[in-house]
Design an enzyme around this catalytic site. Structure first.
Site, PDB file in Angstrom:
ATOM      1  N   LYS A 198       0.848  -1.200   0.000  1.00 59.21           N
ATOM      2  CA  LYS A 198       0.000   0.000   0.000  1.00 59.21           C
ATOM      3  C   LYS A 198       0.884   1.250   0.000  1.00 59.21           C
ATOM      4  O   LYS A 198       0.684   2.164  -0.767  1.00 59.21           O
ATOM      5  CB  LYS A 198      -0.929  -0.022   1.216  1.00 59.21           C
ATOM      6  CG  LYS A 198      -1.826   1.180   1.273  1.00 59.21           C
ATOM      7  CD  LYS A 198      -2.817   1.112   2.400  1.00 59.21           C
ATOM      8  CE  LYS A 198      -3.551   2.456   2.463  1.00 59.21           C
ATOM      9  NZ  LYS A 198      -4.475   2.559   3.569  1.00 59.21           N
ATOM     10  N   GLU A 204      10.483  -4.943   4.459  1.00 56.97           N
ATOM     11  CA  GLU A 204      10.540  -6.347   4.016  1.00 56.97           C
ATOM     12  C   GLU A 204      10.245  -6.435   2.521  1.00 56.97           C
ATOM     13  O   GLU A 204      10.960  -7.089   1.753  1.00 56.97           O
ATOM     14  CB  GLU A 204       9.497  -7.190   4.768  1.00 56.97           C
ATOM     15  CG  GLU A 204       9.790  -7.410   6.236  1.00 56.97           C
ATOM     16  CD  GLU A 204       9.188  -6.331   7.135  1.00 56.97           C
ATOM     17  OE1 GLU A 204       8.913  -5.215   6.650  1.00 56.97           O
ATOM     18  OE2 GLU A 204       9.009  -6.620   8.331  1.00 56.97           O
ATOM     19  N   GLY A 257      -4.842  -1.722   4.659  1.00 56.06           N
ATOM     20  CA  GLY A 257      -3.986  -2.845   4.262  1.00 56.06           C
ATOM     21  C   GLY A 257      -4.635  -4.201   4.473  1.00 56.06           C
ATOM     22  O   GLY A 257      -4.656  -5.044   3.575  1.00 56.06           O
ATOM     23  N   ARG A 258      -5.206  -4.432   5.664  1.00 54.80           N
ATOM     24  CA  ARG A 258      -5.766  -5.770   5.934  1.00 54.80           C
ATOM     25  C   ARG A 258      -7.155  -5.955   5.330  1.00 54.80           C
ATOM     26  O   ARG A 258      -7.792  -6.976   5.547  1.00 54.80           O
ATOM     27  CB  ARG A 258      -5.750  -6.063   7.437  1.00 54.80           C
ATOM     28  CG  ARG A 258      -6.444  -5.054   8.290  1.00 54.80           C
ATOM     29  CD  ARG A 258      -6.144  -5.261   9.774  1.00 54.80           C
ATOM     30  NE  ARG A 258      -6.593  -4.130  10.562  1.00 54.80           N
ATOM     31  CZ  ARG A 258      -5.898  -3.012  10.748  1.00 54.80           C
ATOM     32  NH1 ARG A 258      -4.710  -2.874  10.196  1.00 54.80           N
ATOM     33  NH2 ARG A 258      -6.379  -2.023  11.476  1.00 54.80           N
ATOM     34  N   GLU A 343      -4.926  -7.183  14.515  1.00 58.44           N
ATOM     35  CA  GLU A 343      -4.392  -5.865  14.146  1.00 58.44           C
ATOM     36  C   GLU A 343      -5.506  -4.818  14.184  1.00 58.44           C
ATOM     37  O   GLU A 343      -5.271  -3.645  14.457  1.00 58.44           O
ATOM     38  CB  GLU A 343      -3.733  -5.907  12.756  1.00 58.44           C
ATOM     39  CG  GLU A 343      -2.860  -4.685  12.484  1.00 58.44           C
ATOM     40  CD  GLU A 343      -1.940  -4.838  11.278  1.00 58.44           C
ATOM     41  OE1 GLU A 343      -0.774  -5.254  11.442  1.00 58.44           O
ATOM     42  OE2 GLU A 343      -2.385  -4.547  10.154  1.00 58.44           O
ATOM     43  N   HIS A 374      -5.732 -33.937  16.784  1.00 55.68           N
ATOM     44  CA  HIS A 374      -4.663 -34.794  17.300  1.00 55.68           C
ATOM     45  C   HIS A 374      -3.501 -33.979  17.839  1.00 55.68           C
ATOM     46  O   HIS A 374      -2.405 -34.501  18.040  1.00 55.68           O
ATOM     47  CB  HIS A 374      -4.188 -35.739  16.191  1.00 55.68           C
ATOM     48  CG  HIS A 374      -5.274 -36.673  15.757  1.00 55.68           C
ATOM     49  ND1 HIS A 374      -5.465 -37.913  16.315  1.00 55.68           N
ATOM     50  CD2 HIS A 374      -6.274 -36.495  14.854  1.00 55.68           C
ATOM     51  CE1 HIS A 374      -6.519 -38.481  15.747  1.00 55.68           C
ATOM     52  NE2 HIS A 374      -7.038 -37.640  14.865  1.00 55.68           N
ATOM     53  N   LYS A 484       9.286  -1.255  14.426  1.00 50.02           N
ATOM     54  CA  LYS A 484       9.925  -0.905  13.147  1.00 50.02           C
ATOM     55  C   LYS A 484      10.943   0.204  13.369  1.00 50.02           C
ATOM     56  O   LYS A 484      12.046   0.176  12.820  1.00 50.02           O
ATOM     57  CB  LYS A 484       8.870  -0.365  12.160  1.00 50.02           C
ATOM     58  CG  LYS A 484       7.928  -1.375  11.564  1.00 50.02           C
ATOM     59  CD  LYS A 484       7.128  -0.674  10.453  1.00 50.02           C
ATOM     60  CE  LYS A 484       5.772  -1.294  10.229  1.00 50.02           C
ATOM     61  NZ  LYS A 484       4.900  -0.523   9.352  1.00 50.02           N
TER      62      LYS A 484
HETATM   63  O1  F6P Z   1       1.887  -4.535   9.884  1.00 52.22           O
HETATM   64  C1  F6P Z   1       1.568  -3.225   9.606  1.00 52.22           C
HETATM   65  C2  F6P Z   1       1.102  -3.026   8.196  1.00 52.22           C
HETATM   66  O2  F6P Z   1       0.956  -1.657   7.975  1.00 52.22           O
HETATM   67  C3  F6P Z   1      -0.189  -3.773   7.850  1.00 52.22           C
HETATM   68  O3  F6P Z   1      -1.321  -3.147   8.290  1.00 52.22           O
HETATM   69  C4  F6P Z   1      -0.070  -3.857   6.379  1.00 52.22           C
HETATM   70  O4  F6P Z   1      -0.968  -4.785   5.865  1.00 52.22           O
HETATM   71  C5  F6P Z   1       1.377  -4.243   6.234  1.00 52.22           C
HETATM   72  O5  F6P Z   1       2.037  -3.512   7.239  1.00 52.22           O
HETATM   73  C6  F6P Z   1       1.993  -4.001   4.896  1.00 52.22           C
HETATM   74  O6  F6P Z   1       1.991  -2.643   4.546  1.00 52.22           O
HETATM   75  P1  F6P Z   1       2.204  -2.195   3.049  1.00 52.22           P
HETATM   76  O7  F6P Z   1       1.097  -2.779   2.236  1.00 52.22           O
HETATM   77  O8  F6P Z   1       2.178  -0.707   3.054  1.00 52.22           O
HETATM   78  O9  F6P Z   1       3.525  -2.717   2.583  1.00 52.22           O
END
Ligand code: F6P
Length: 511
Positions: A198, A204, A257-258, A343, A374, A484
């Site tokens: 987003k 990452e 995002g979620r 979240e 199990h 972060k």
């Molecule tokens: O974990 C925090 C967060 O902002 C989530 O809400 C989001 O889905 C994820 O990091 C990834 O963010 P982005 O889509 O901006 O890379």
């Protein structure tokens, strides 16, 4: 006044008479009819599908439901729901609307029009790729994390067990091993990279994206950046990073995002299943939006689910809720729900910044049946924790083997709910089950794209309804920022760290 009224309602809920599940069933012959409901939808070219949701094996009764309906009214549930679909500011800490509903046709006219135009653009790119516009594409490495990975991973895994047009690998972890494994499974000559973020700034994702681009170049792919598609609400940043505008699929900032699977973040789903199936997933979600918008009180299934969630978390003190999918195709559903629920609702303050009056989201966890039986069910049946359980099962099988497999799967699922509720007395304490343990059931007709969309949208609305009942904002996530920031400081060497962290840095060779 409102908060006094809400406090009074909570005291009423807390002091309500407690009856066992068996007593509740004995008292009302029509309990199943009252606490279960079938939600049906008909999607053009995909047929009719439906889900039976059953909350009869929970401790909710008429008195509790009356009081929860009062709580919903006092908490402004109807107004909050209207604001959600009308583009109101439901995320006050960030001053934003939450328009994921519009991506599937549930929003204001202007938002839905914008969403349709964005999805049409995605459809054209998907079609062009299927037609060979970027050369032969057999694999997609989808790079994203959190909401930019969990939804696509779940949907691709759930919907492509029989047939996939493109082989998708979702990579989220910054641990290079995750990306290496995807490289090992893909031929660089026929691989497309989707960078899903987003913000287009997440460490990452940007680290993995740079390594993926390098992998294409190292393997002599001509024009590596021509093999990258960006899925983002920050197209300017994607252009700066080097993605050509024709391969950027934007989505609105107001899609969280979620909650972004419905936007261009769903690109891998559309690429692997075809745009028609992706649209069916949106249509299934829209059917649940309509149910959620138009049903009141206990007849509103996601709101009823939230009543049960609130009851167990706040009144019975349950710290966790478990979800078991009796369907291999939904193996990733508990992971997906963890982010959605924890979240969104793992907060300590209300939307106006006051301490929240009770516990918020429980820990969501779970797995697939029958494997989990199990592994962890011992604790569910005889442990000291009270853990409300959700079961999800499909009447139609996902496999083509001897029907005995599916019959046994379904019977195991139903047996677990019955056993948790009934328990079993024994003279031997080690062999006795106290019972009276609650569960809910989602019995779906069949897991097709529309049903997957419906199940996810159901849980989005359940999460939203829980947030409204607790008075919290489910659409921000400031709790992920501090870690972060400290990781960055550790990297740059700026800032003071505690003695333990400093010693660990040195032990890890990073000091
Ligand atoms: O974990 C925090 C967060 O902002 C989530 O809400 C989001 O889905 C994820 O990091 C990834 O963010 P982005 O889509 O901006 O890379």
């Amino acid at each position: 006044m409102t908060s006094d009224r809400i406090a009074a309602i909570w005291s009423k809920l807390e002091s309500a008479e407690r009856r066992t599940l068996t007593q509740l069933f004995d008292a009302h012959a029509d309990r199943v009819g009252k606490l279960s409901q079938r939600i049906e939808f008909d999607i053009p070219d995909h047929g009719t599908n439906g889900m039976l949701v059953d909350w009869s094996k929970t401790h909710l009764d008429d008195d509790l439901l009356d009081t929860f309906e009062e709580l919903a009214e006092a908490s402004g549930f109807a107004e909050a729901r209207e604001a959600l679909f009308d583009g109101g500011i439901v995320n006050p800490t960030e001053g934003r609307a939450a328009t994921h509903g519009a991506m599937r046709g549930s929003g204001t006219e202007a938002q839905v029009e914008e969403a349709e135009a964005l999805l049409a653009r995605m459809g054209m790119l998907v079609e062009a790729i299927h037609q060979g516009a970027l050369g032969e594409i057999k694999h997609l490495i989808h790079i994203g994390i959190g909401g930019s990975a969990l939804g696509p991973d779940l949907a691709v895994d759930a919907l492509t067990r029989d047939l996939k047009l493109v082989d998708v690998h979702v990579v989220s972890n910054i641990d290079g091993l995750a990306l290496e494994q995807a490289f090992d499974a893909c031929d660089p000559e026929t691989t497309l990279i989707a960078v899903a973020s987003k913000t287009f700034t997440t460490t990452e994702t940007m680290t993995n994206a740079a390594s993926a681009l390098k992998w294409l170049a190292d393997n002599d792919v001509s024009d590596p950046s021509g093999r990258v598609v960006a899925l983002t609400a920050n197209p300017e940043r994607a252009v700066e990073w080097g993605v050509d505008e024709t391969r950027i699929l934007p989505f609105p900032e107001s899609v969280g995002g979620r909650y972004s699977l419905w936007s261009s973040i769903g690109f891998p789903v559309a690429l692997a299943t075809g745009m028609d199936d992706f649209q069916a997933m949106l249509a299934g979600a829209h059917a649940i939006d309509t149910h959620f918008r138009e049903s009141e009180g206990r007849a509103n299934a996601p709101l009823l689910a939230a009543f049960a969630d609130q009851y167990y978390t706040r009144v019975r003190g349950c710290q966790t809720r478990a979800v078991f999918a009796y369907d291999e195709r939904l193996a990733l559903f508990p992971d997906y729900l963890q982010q959605l629920e924890m979240e969104s609702n793992g907060k300590s303050v209300t939307a106006d910044g006051k301490p929240v009056g009770g516990p918020t989201a429980p820990v969501t966890w779970g797995g697939v049946g029958t494997d989990a039986q199990h592994a962890v069910f011992q604790l569910l049946h005889q442990g000291t924790h009270l853990i409300p359980v959700d079961f999800i099962a499909s009447i139609a099988p996902g496999d083509e083997l001897d029907p005995a497999h599916h019959k046994a799967l379904l019977m195991n699922c139903l047996a677990q709910g019955a056993a948790l509720m009934a328990g079993q007395a024994s003279d031997d304490p080690a062999r006795s089950y106290e019972g009276d343990r609650p569960s809910a059931m989602f019995l779906i007709d069949d897991l097709d794209p529309a049903m997957l969309g419906a199940l996810i949208a159901f849980h989005e609305h359940r999460t939203f309804a829980n947030a409204v009942l607790m008075g919290i904002n489910p659409f921000d996530q400031f709790g992920v920022e501090l870690g972060k920031a400290i990781a960055k400081q550790l990297d740059t060497g700026e800032g003071e760290f505690d003695a333990s962290t400093q010693a660990l840095m040195e032990a890890a060779g990073l000091g």
